[in-house]
Design a protein around this motif. Structure first.
Motif, short mmCIF file in Angstrom:
data_model
loop_
_atom_site.label_atom_id
_atom_site.label_comp_id
_atom_site.label_asym_id
_atom_site.label_seq_id
_atom_site.Cartn_x
_atom_site.Cartn_y
_atom_site.Cartn_z
N LEU A 1 0.83 -1.21 0.00
CA LEU A 1 0.00 0.00 0.00
C LEU A 1 0.86 1.26 0.00
O LEU A 1 0.64 2.18 -0.80
CB LEU A 1 -0.91 -0.01 1.22
CG LEU A 1 -1.70 1.28 1.51
CD1 LEU A 1 -2.65 1.59 0.36
CD2 LEU A 1 -2.45 1.17 2.83
N ALA A 2 1.84 1.32 0.89
CA ALA A 2 2.70 2.50 0.97
C ALA A 2 3.48 2.70 -0.32
O ALA A 2 3.66 3.83 -0.79
CB ALA A 2 3.66 2.36 2.15
N GLY A 3 3.96 1.59 -0.92
CA GLY A 3 4.68 1.70 -2.17
C GLY A 3 3.81 2.24 -3.29
O GLY A 3 4.24 3.11 -4.07
N LEU A 4 2.58 1.76 -3.37
CA LEU A 4 1.67 2.21 -4.43
C LEU A 4 1.28 3.67 -4.26
O LEU A 4 1.41 4.48 -5.19
CB LEU A 4 0.41 1.34 -4.42
CG LEU A 4 -0.69 1.73 -5.40
CD1 LEU A 4 -0.20 1.61 -6.84
CD2 LEU A 4 -1.94 0.87 -5.18
N VAL A 5 0.81 4.03 -3.08
CA VAL A 5 0.37 5.41 -2.84
C VAL A 5 1.57 6.36 -2.84
O VAL A 5 1.43 7.54 -3.21
CB VAL A 5 -0.40 5.49 -1.51
CG1 VAL A 5 -0.76 6.93 -1.17
CG2 VAL A 5 -1.67 4.65 -1.59
N GLY A 6 2.74 5.85 -2.46
CA GLY A 6 3.94 6.67 -2.50
C GLY A 6 4.27 7.16 -3.90
O GLY A 6 4.87 8.23 -4.07
N VAL A 7 3.88 6.39 -4.92
CA VAL A 7 4.10 6.82 -6.30
C VAL A 7 3.35 8.12 -6.57
O VAL A 7 3.89 9.06 -7.16
CB VAL A 7 3.66 5.72 -7.29
CG1 VAL A 7 3.73 6.23 -8.73
CG2 VAL A 7 4.52 4.48 -7.13
N TYR A 8 2.10 8.18 -6.13
CA TYR A 8 1.32 9.41 -6.31
C TYR A 8 1.93 10.56 -5.53
O TYR A 8 1.96 11.70 -6.01
CB TYR A 8 -0.13 9.19 -5.87
CG TYR A 8 -0.88 8.19 -6.71
CD1 TYR A 8 -1.26 8.49 -8.01
CD2 TYR A 8 -1.22 6.94 -6.21
CE1 TYR A 8 -1.95 7.58 -8.78
CE2 TYR A 8 -1.91 6.02 -6.98
CZ TYR A 8 -2.28 6.34 -8.27
OH TYR A 8 -2.95 5.44 -9.03
N LEU B 1 6.78 1.93 -12.51
CA LEU B 1 7.04 2.36 -11.13
C LEU B 1 5.92 1.91 -10.21
O LEU B 1 6.17 1.54 -9.05
CB LEU B 1 7.18 3.88 -11.09
CG LEU B 1 7.49 4.52 -9.73
CD1 LEU B 1 8.80 4.00 -9.18
CD2 LEU B 1 7.53 6.04 -9.84
N MET B 2 4.68 1.91 -10.70
CA MET B 2 3.54 1.50 -9.88
C MET B 2 3.57 0.00 -9.57
O MET B 2 2.92 -0.45 -8.63
CB MET B 2 2.23 1.85 -10.59
CG MET B 2 1.89 3.31 -10.50
SD MET B 2 0.22 3.65 -11.07
CE MET B 2 0.02 5.34 -10.50
N ILE B 3 4.30 -0.76 -10.37
CA ILE B 3 4.46 -2.19 -10.09
C ILE B 3 5.67 -2.42 -9.18
O ILE B 3 5.62 -3.20 -8.23
CB ILE B 3 4.63 -2.97 -11.41
CG1 ILE B 3 3.35 -2.86 -12.25
CG2 ILE B 3 4.95 -4.44 -11.12
CD1 ILE B 3 3.47 -3.48 -13.62
N ALA B 4 6.76 -1.72 -9.48
CA ALA B 4 8.00 -1.95 -8.75
C ALA B 4 7.96 -1.40 -7.33
O ALA B 4 8.48 -2.02 -6.39
CB ALA B 4 9.17 -1.32 -9.51
N ALA B 5 7.34 -0.23 -7.13
CA ALA B 5 7.33 0.40 -5.80
C ALA B 5 6.60 -0.43 -4.76
O ALA B 5 7.11 -0.59 -3.64
CB ALA B 5 6.74 1.80 -5.89
N PRO B 6 5.41 -0.98 -5.04
CA PRO B 6 4.77 -1.85 -4.03
C PRO B 6 5.60 -3.09 -3.71
O PRO B 6 5.65 -3.50 -2.54
CB PRO B 6 3.44 -2.24 -4.71
CG PRO B 6 3.16 -1.13 -5.66
CD PRO B 6 4.50 -0.72 -6.18
N ILE B 7 6.25 -3.68 -4.71
CA ILE B 7 7.11 -4.84 -4.45
C ILE B 7 8.26 -4.44 -3.54
O ILE B 7 8.60 -5.15 -2.58
CB ILE B 7 7.64 -5.42 -5.77
CG1 ILE B 7 6.48 -5.97 -6.60
CG2 ILE B 7 8.67 -6.52 -5.51
CD1 ILE B 7 6.88 -6.45 -7.99
#
Length: 280
Positions: free
Chosen positions: A19-26, A236-242
């Motif tokens: 969650l943090a990785g995904l929302v962190g992209v925004y 980035l939206m795939i890599a950041a949550p991972i």
């Protein structure tokens, strides 16, 4: 036996990391990191008030968790408004406005913590979190916010990315206003509200695991570290949550092995990840 004890914390870390990785992209693409940082501290006084009210009504741990979430969310509204008003002043930059709100939120939270002492939850639980002592309610709340964020990304992710990179073009191509509750809202305002809501909700559900002052590390580090090395925002939206999941699990493992604070080690793992990405 050990796996039974760690099962819930591991699930929580996986969910909040993604969650943090995904929302962190925004947050990173829209230059909302300072806003996110101020909100992390702004949730502190609301969380304290929520727990105080929950204890007053004799609620159990699950009830206290819900009151913590409700109080933290409610506190974000006036503090976000204050930062917006301050940032609009020509003599104050958004970073300065975020600094004012950050300091005010933390000071107010610490004051309330002392005023209502003793609280049923220790102050360390607010500041650095306690992922090894979380309740199923905490995991459920994080899972719900993650599911909603995934749904928003699947439906409007490309639109929000477009807004992040070219707001003038976004406004020119989306001139038709939306109607919510009988009120007309511009597409730019709707995009802004959507992202701020996701960021605020994420920070709130991160409190039980990594606290208020350490949540920014898990939100910002994956996207900020990987952004220069990704060839598209979608990647980035795939890599950041991972990366968020890996950071969370690595921090939790170090905390267990060396008997340290899990919130602190997760934040250190996030910092090490960002530094590693920059040094490559």
């Amino acid at each position: 036996m050990i796996l039974n004890v760690l099962a819930l914390p591991i699930v929580e870390v996986i969910i909040i990391g993604a969650l943090a990785g995904l929302v962190g992209v925004y947050a990173v693409l829209n230059n909302k990191v300072f806003f996110t940082e101020s909100i992390t501290h702004g949730t502190f006084p609301g969380a304290v008030i929520g727990v105080v009210l929950g204890a007053h009504f004799g609620l159990d741990h699950a009830g206290l968790s819900l009151m913590l979430f409700a109080g933290a969310t409610a506190a974000c509204v006036p503090l976000s408004w204050l930062m917006f008003v301050l940032a609009r002043k020509s003599t104050m930059s958004p970073q300065s406005a975020a600094g004012v709100v950050l300091t005010l939120g933390f000071a107010l939270g610490y004051f309330l913590n002392k005023w209502f002492a003793p609280l049923p939850l220790k102050i360390e639980g607010f500041l650095a979190g306690s992922v090894l002592n979380i309740h199923r309610t905490d995991v459920l709340a994080a899972a719900i916010v993650f599911a909603i964020s995934l749904a928003i990304t699947a439906r409007w992710g490309n639109t929000l990315i477009f807004y992040a990179f070219d707001r003038s073009g976004f406004q020119a191509l989306n001139s038709k206003h939306a109607s919510i509750a009988g009120r007309s809202i511009a597409p730019t305002a709707l995009a802004e509200i959507t992202m701020l809501t996701m960021i605020t909700s994420t920070i709130v559900v991160l409190i039980p695991a990594v606290g208020t002052i350490l949540a920014i590390a898990l939100v910002a580090a994956p996207a900020a570290g990987l952004a220069p090395r990704m060839n598209s925002p979608q990647a980035l939206m795939i890599a950041a949550p991972i990366a968020g999941v890996i950071i969370g699990l690595a921090g939790l493992a170090v905390a267990i092995v060396f008997n340290l604070s899990a919130g602190g080690t997760i934040a250190l793992a996030a910092g090490a990840f960002y530094l590693g990405c920059r040094l490559l």
